[in-house]
Write an enzyme that holds these catalytic residues in place. Structure first.
Site, PDB file in Angstrom:
ATOM      1  N   GLU A 305       0.842  -1.308  -0.050  1.00  0.00           N
ATOM      2  CA  GLU A 305       0.191   0.086  -0.027  1.00  0.00           C
ATOM      3  C   GLU A 305       0.931   1.266  -0.071  1.00  0.00           C
ATOM      4  O   GLU A 305       0.738   2.064  -0.860  1.00  0.00           O
ATOM      5  CB  GLU A 305      -0.852  -0.050   1.308  1.00  0.00           C
ATOM      6  CG  GLU A 305      -1.828   1.240   1.442  1.00  0.00           C
ATOM      7  CD  GLU A 305      -2.750   1.294   0.222  1.00  0.00           C
ATOM      8  OE1 GLU A 305      -3.669   0.380   0.465  1.00  0.00           O
ATOM      9  OE2 GLU A 305      -2.788   2.155  -0.685  1.00  0.00           O
ATOM     10  N   ASP A 309       1.247   4.179  -2.862  1.00  0.00           N
ATOM     11  CA  ASP A 309       0.671   5.516  -2.809  1.00  0.00           C
ATOM     12  C   ASP A 309       1.830   6.298  -3.237  1.00  0.00           C
ATOM     13  O   ASP A 309       1.608   7.475  -3.582  1.00  0.00           O
ATOM     14  CB  ASP A 309       0.284   5.602  -1.500  1.00  0.00           C
ATOM     15  CG  ASP A 309      -0.759   4.784  -0.936  1.00  0.00           C
ATOM     16  OD1 ASP A 309      -1.492   4.174  -1.998  1.00  0.00           O
ATOM     17  OD2 ASP A 309      -1.242   4.532   0.047  1.00  0.00           O
ATOM     18  N   SER A 510      -7.325   1.948  -3.707  1.00  0.00           N
ATOM     19  CA  SER A 510      -6.108   2.425  -3.077  1.00  0.00           C
ATOM     20  C   SER A 510      -5.207   3.012  -4.253  1.00  0.00           C
ATOM     21  O   SER A 510      -4.259   3.846  -4.126  1.00  0.00           O
ATOM     22  CB  SER A 510      -5.377   1.361  -2.807  1.00  0.00           C
ATOM     23  OG  SER A 510      -5.868   1.096  -1.538  1.00  0.00           O
ATOM     24  N   ASP A 553     -16.985  12.029 -17.766  1.00  0.00           N
ATOM     25  CA  ASP A 553     -18.223  10.818 -17.152  1.00  0.00           C
ATOM     26  C   ASP A 553     -17.950   9.462 -17.512  1.00  0.00           C
ATOM     27  O   ASP A 553     -17.488   9.240 -18.829  1.00  0.00           O
ATOM     28  CB  ASP A 553     -19.487  11.302 -17.752  1.00  0.00           C
ATOM     29  CG  ASP A 553     -20.622  10.657 -16.836  1.00  0.00           C
ATOM     30  OD1 ASP A 553     -20.495  10.233 -15.923  1.00  0.00           O
ATOM     31  OD2 ASP A 553     -21.870  10.631 -17.561  1.00  0.00           O
ATOM     32  N   VAL A 554     -18.095   8.488 -16.535  1.00  0.00           N
ATOM     33  CA  VAL A 554     -17.733   7.135 -16.708  1.00  0.00           C
ATOM     34  C   VAL A 554     -19.078   6.493 -16.718  1.00  0.00           C
ATOM     35  O   VAL A 554     -19.860   6.349 -15.960  1.00  0.00           O
ATOM     36  CB  VAL A 554     -16.769   6.595 -15.754  1.00  0.00           C
ATOM     37  CG1 VAL A 554     -16.766   5.015 -16.041  1.00  0.00           C
ATOM     38  CG2 VAL A 554     -15.564   7.243 -15.755  1.00  0.00           C
ATOM     39  N   GLY A 572     -23.965  10.969 -15.891  1.00  0.00           N
ATOM     40  CA  GLY A 572     -24.054  11.796 -14.558  1.00  0.00           C
ATOM     41  C   GLY A 572     -23.307  11.010 -13.356  1.00  0.00           C
ATOM     42  O   GLY A 572     -22.798  10.068 -13.688  1.00  0.00           O
ATOM     43  N   ASP A 574     -22.866   8.664 -10.370  1.00  0.00           N
ATOM     44  CA  ASP A 574     -23.348   7.360 -10.116  1.00  0.00           C
ATOM     45  C   ASP A 574     -22.487   7.072  -8.973  1.00  0.00           C
ATOM     46  O   ASP A 574     -21.346   7.357  -8.802  1.00  0.00           O
ATOM     47  CB  ASP A 574     -23.416   6.449 -11.423  1.00  0.00           C
ATOM     48  CG  ASP A 574     -21.798   6.151 -11.758  1.00  0.00           C
ATOM     49  OD1 ASP A 574     -20.997   5.753 -11.183  1.00  0.00           O
ATOM     50  OD2 ASP A 574     -21.794   7.015 -12.913  1.00  0.00           O
TER      51      ASP A 574
END
Ligand SMILES: *[C@@H]1O[C@H](CO)[C@@H](O)[C@H](O)[C@H]1NC(C)=O
Ligand SMILES: *[C@@H]1O[C@H](CO)[C@@H](O)[C@H](O)[C@H]1NC(C)=O
Ligand SMILES: *[C@@H]1O[C@H](CO)[C@@H](O)[C@H](O)[C@H]1NC(C)=O
Ligand SMILES: *[C@@H]1O[C@H](CO)[C@@H](O)[C@H](O)[C@H]1NC(C)=O
Ligand SMILES: *[C@@H]1O[C@H](CO)[C@@H](O)[C@H](O)[C@H]1NC(C)=O
Ligand SMILES: *[C@@H]1O[C@H](CO)[C@@H](O)[C@H](O)[C@H]1NC(C)=O
Ligand SMILES: *[C@@H]1O[C@H](CO)[C@@H](O)[C@H](O)[C@H]1NC(C)=O
Ligand SMILES: *[C@@H]1O[C@H](CO)[C@@H](O)[C@H](O)[C@H]1NC(C)=O
Length: 594
Positions: A305, A309, A510, A553-554, A572, A574
């Site tokens: 992690e 990052d 992550s 937008d996905v 839009g 979601d």
């Protein structure tokens, strides 16, 4: 008058201690309770009477509504005060949060009459810490402490299912912790299937979209992030939260930059330590692993992690922004206390980050509302001071971390309205054509609706449009009036990382939070270079027409869980991908930067 009243009760309590049957002591009333321990925890028996508990008592803020209005005034682009972040120096944040003198004196009088001396551990003096044995805490709070073990792990929490406070104090106290909120292990990024192929990857073979393997260059490509960056501004720090004994290794980063990025391998990160159990005054050895609040450089201890990052923040912001790894140790032996400590530490810091990314979280239901609200109010303070807070939304789709769920499980801190929650998307190649991809929601991307916080005004239109489109679908499984999350998303699949001298592929939200946070940190660099204020709390801007138009937008993809297909990523907002992924060029334009 206030002081008189407080000392009156102090006298009464002292008397009550001397003669336990005294009937004039304020009655104890239940302050927090829960029917059963958090999922997965089993009662292993009574907690030993002499075990010392370090407890935190949060006093209620005197005017949180006022601070909310201030936060919105400085973060809503349509406000005349947009960008005029509050300061701690002028005590403007503290003045809203500081408990009333009545509260301070009443609570302190009660504690001292019980021979407890508490230490304030927050800048506003609202968080008090004290240590008492289980036996004393049991009588003080009329509580029944047990050791609860988390099945399949060695994690134990000493908790009670209810506790009480003297009736004259209940209106002053937000929470005592840890009492009825459970601290569950954080979810971790998943090592994806391809990771079996460990070892360095041939970058020339990788598709420039992020559809195959995600590298820094495909992220830059996908989000139109330029490689020519503004000069570093000394006051622009991108903070990366580290918990859970996850350490970031300098040599791993150097290797990652050499193998997978165009950023100079000499680019590094700074380290901030807090909550360590002991000061690091000696060379670090394997015996130090659990001392936490450190950043040991023993290479085999590097965490996936932390590496993920650091790899993706440093390689995206390059030399334009200082990345700082904030390693929070287990001093308070409780993950929620670590969250709170980090924020109070940063509120009080003179070199506060302008952006903070955190890839750790919890299921809302494991934490009681008063505790979560106290944490969320702390995030509000940091937001008002001008820090953008981004959190990974979680990797269990609508199930959160509860694989036996019967209703959808919202996750925190994502469901706090004063942070920006980042979900995951996934680039998919069109007909296997090189660099020709569409983006859909990633199946694991947690999202949904809070059961604790209502949808704030900035997102009401976007969220209620989605809820309306659902009709009766999933009625009873989610909260139709709750704060919707995530707010935005970014790529989250097959990120190549170098951890402990090994290349691995990982997936999860992550991956997404550091990417989005890096975009925000670069925008801040451009704003500062243009003598403009940094972005601060992002959501009112993101949900504004200009903000929405600067996101991609996905559409497509779902986040299954709880034996359902989950939500659909639609046109839009979601609850899979939020408003969408960043477009750096458009975001710059929306902020008036050319
Ligand atoms: C805040 O910072 C000041 C100065 O650095 C320090 O004296 C004080 O103890 C800090 N307060 C808290 C609550 O950490
Ligand atoms: C729990 O602790 C025991 C003894 O230290 C150890 O052998 C075991 O592997 C641990 N279990 C887990 C799930 O960590
Ligand atoms: C906090 O989270 C870590 C990482 O998941 C876990 O190992 C630890 O047991 C947790 N602490 C408590 C007190 O639950
Ligand atoms: C992919 O190829 C098939 C067959 O060649 C075609 O029918 C389809 O429209 C293509 N899809 C896209 C998105 O171009
Ligand atoms: C990419 O795919 C789209 C269909 O999704 C198609 O119309 C377009 O021609 C393709 N472009 C390339 C460069 O292959
Ligand atoms: C739904 O959310 C609201 C806060 O927005 C809360 O008051 C209510 O209790 C929640 N309902 C359920 C069933 O959790
Ligand atoms: C890292 O791994 C390489 C081989 O993959 C090995 O040659 C090298 O010695 C390792 N470095 C360290 C510090 O373990
Ligand atoms: C998701 O989309 C599918 C296909 O359009 C539809 O059948 C389903 O009802 C939708 N589910 C939700 C929760 O909107």
């Amino acid at each position: 008058m206030a002081l008189l009243r407080a000392s009156f009760f102090a006298a009464v309590v002292a008397l009550a201690l001397a003669t336990p049957t005294d009937r004039s002591a304020p009655a104890l009333v239940v302050h927090e309770h829960r029917g059963q321990p958090a999922k997965g925890f089993v009662n292993l028996g009574a907690a030993p009477a002499d075990t010392e508990l370090t407890l935190r008592l949060l006093l209620k803020p005197n005017n949180i509504e006022g601070l909310t209005q201030e936060l919105l005034a400085v973060s809503d682009p349509s406000s005349s005060r947009y960008g005029q972040h509050l300061s701690l120096e002028q005590a403007s944040v503290v003045s809203y949060v500081k408990p009333t003198t009545d509260a301070v004196s009443a609570v302190n009088a009660w504690l001292s009459s019980n021979e407890i001396s508490a230490t304030p551990v927050s800048p506003a003096g609202d968080l008090l810490e004290f240590t008492v044995p289980v036996s004393k805490a049991s009588s003080l709070f009329d509580a029944d402490f047990s050791v609860f073990g988390l099945s399949g792990t060695n994690t134990t929490n000493i908790r009670t299912l209810k506790y009480s406070l003297p009736s004259d104090l209940t209106s002053y106290v937000q929470f005592v912790h840890p009492m009825t909120s459970f601290s569950t292990p954080f979810s971790k990024p998943k090592i994806s299937a391809l990771s079996a192929k460990s070892g360095k990857r041939d970058v020339s073979d990788i598709d420039p979209s992020c559809a195959d393997i995600t590298t820094p260059s495909c992220v830059l490509n996908e989000y139109n992030i330029p490689t020519t960056l503004p000069p570093k501004q000394s006051n622009n720090v991108l903070g990366v939260s580290g918990f859970d004994n996850e350490f970031a290794n300098f040599l791993d980063l150097q290797e990652f930059l050499t193998d997978y990025s165009d950023v100079s391998p000499s680019t590094s990160f700074s380290v901030q330590l807090l909550d360590g159990k002991q000061p690091q005054t000696h060379a670090i050895s394997s015996a130090d692993v659990l001392s936490g609040g450190s950043n040991t450089q023993l290479r085999s201890f590097a965490g996936v992690e932390a590496s993920l990052d650091i790899d993706y923040t440093v390689s995206i912001v390059g030399e334009a922004v200082q990345v700082e790894f904030i390693s929070v140790g287990p001093l308070n032996d409780d993950n929620l206390s670590g969250f709170l400590d980090e924020i109070n530490f940063l509120i009080n810091s003179t070199s506060r980050p302008t952006v903070l990314t955190t890839s750790y979280g919890f299921d809302e239901e494991d934490v009681t509302f008063p505790v979560y609200e106290g944490l969320c109010n702390a995030y509000m303070q940091l937001g008002a001071l001008g820090t953008s807070l981004l959190f990974a939304s979680g990797d269990g789709g609508v199930a959160g971390n509860d694989f036996e769920c019967t209703t959808f499980v919202p996750t925190g801190p994502s469901s706090c309205p004063w942070v920006t929650s980042v979900g995951s998307s996934q680039a998919v190649l069109e007909n296997f054509t090189k660099n020709n991809f569409t983006t859909i929601g990633a199946f694991f991307s947690s999202g949904g609706f809070s059961n604790y916080f209502p949808a704030p005004a900035y997102q009401q239109a976007a969220v209620s449009a989605y809820v309306k489109s659902l009709g009766d679908e999933y009625a009873g499984l989610y909260n139709t009036t709750g704060r919707g999350f995530p707010d935005v998303s970014a790529e989250g699949i097959n990120f190549v990382v170098v951890a402990a001298n090994t290349s691995e592929l990982v997936e999860g939200t992550s991956c997404s939070s550091p990417v989005f946070a890096s975009v925000v940190a670069l925008l801040n660099a451009e704003l500062l270079a243009a003598n403009k204020p940094v972005l601060g709390f992002l959501n009112p801007f993101l949900y504004s027409p200009a903000g929405q138009a600067a996101l991609t937008d996905v559409i497509g993809g779902t986040n299954p869980g709880c034996n359902t297909n989950g939500f659909n990523a639609t046109a839009g907002w979601d609850p899979v991908t939020g408003l969408g992924t960043p477009d750096y060029t458009k975001l710059k334009a929306a902020l008036g930067l050319s």
